[in-house]
Design an enzyme around this catalytic site. Sequence first.
Site, mmCIF file in Angstrom:
data_model
loop_
_atom_site.group_PDB
_atom_site.id
_atom_site.type_symbol
_atom_site.label_atom_id
_atom_site.label_comp_id
_atom_site.label_asym_id
_atom_site.label_seq_id
_atom_site.Cartn_x
_atom_site.Cartn_y
_atom_site.Cartn_z
ATOM 1 N N TYR A 1 -15.589 28.500 -21.613
ATOM 2 C CA TYR A 1 -16.461 28.631 -20.625
ATOM 3 C C TYR A 1 -17.025 30.097 -20.571
ATOM 4 O O TYR A 1 -18.352 30.022 -20.252
ATOM 5 C CB TYR A 1 -15.942 28.304 -19.340
ATOM 6 N N GLU B 1 -9.669 20.002 -15.786
ATOM 7 C CA GLU B 1 -9.297 19.495 -16.876
ATOM 8 C C GLU B 1 -7.855 20.120 -17.340
ATOM 9 O O GLU B 1 -7.257 19.294 -17.922
ATOM 10 C CB GLU B 1 -10.311 20.438 -17.937
#
Length: 417
Positions: free
Chosen positions: A98, A140
Amino acid sequence: MLSDTSLPVIQATLPVVGQHIEEIAKRFYKHMFEAQPDLLDGLFNRGNQADGRQQQALAGSIAAFAGMLVEKPDQVPDHLLSRVAHKHVSLGLSPDQYQIVHDHLMWAIVDVLGDAVTPEVAAAWDEVYWLMANLLINKERGLYNAVHLSPETIWRTWRVVQRIQETADVVSFVVERTDERDVKPSLPGQYVTLKMTMPDGVQQPRQYSLTKADDGQHRQFAVKRVHGLPTPDGEMSSLLHNDVQVGDEVVLSAPFGDVVLEYTDRPLVMASAGIGITPMAGMLSHLVQSGSRRQVMLLHADDSEASFPLRAQVREDLAKLADGTLKTWFLTPAETAGTGEAGGTGEARETGEASGSVFSGFMDVSDVELPDDAEYYLCGPLPLLKSVRSALIAGGVPAKDIQYEVFGPDLWLADFQ
């Protein structure tokens, strides 16, 4: 969720970001892949990049998320976040990636908007990104933990034991396990990511719905050959259709996907078009395996009976159910005359256009009598889903009773709930 400092900044700048999102997306991907070409080896599908379908997906998701923060500041878009999180986990995405996306996306916003991106504007969009990213990272992490796997261990090797030519452009692959590790069971409607090595040595991922309930030893999925005019032919589908044979080994992820059939006693209506039949076939297989007594109606639209993928399988499964029916719409209906569609209790009901089971043209749910208090699952291209969902809503079906899966790369911009 947005801070009082960032909220008015996002409100003021969202229109200009939205206006330039296509150019931001193009520069973002180009910059990121030039800096880290390894991301195209196993994580990002370069076919989606080549034909432009995914150019707006990630950058567009940030803008869409920002719009939701502005319009509904007290709500979290769990529906969309869950969908993206399942997709990410099926690819083995890890939290550290990310930061990579953040750095290149913020670079692209500044590169496109220039001096308009003041320190205050940059800080506000940075907050939007990390709000979304941290929500996804947490979701996640929960998905990985639920199956006791990690980004590195979601993959396992399977061996092809059968190829089934379903239609001219669709092949089913049956694969068997190659070791004695536990197989993570799939839920009805879920998919796996297939990761294949292309002729140039680069690994490419692609998701495929599981079309049969697990038996502990095998998995089954169907692949439609992608004819790419005017863009290139589908890289993954061409390799699978042309080269992968019985005895070859393939690498699949554990199953994921949030559009999952719920086990209730309510009537069930499934509507699909084309290769969108695949998750419906998986759901039907699970219903048969569980001995379900539910009333089940499958609505399917296709070019013709010959192009209807998995037709024999779904008819057989519907016939095994206590109350299963099939209604079809064909753009080329001539060859459907005299065919029999599946009926419950193992019998084939007499059908044809006169009996109201085979129709010409595009799917129109007003052509059939839908059961009361039903649950609905839709899968296929966006135009069909919009049409069917709108008709159901207009007919009084509550939105909460309609789940759908868009077969396309952009889950955010395609959403219409």
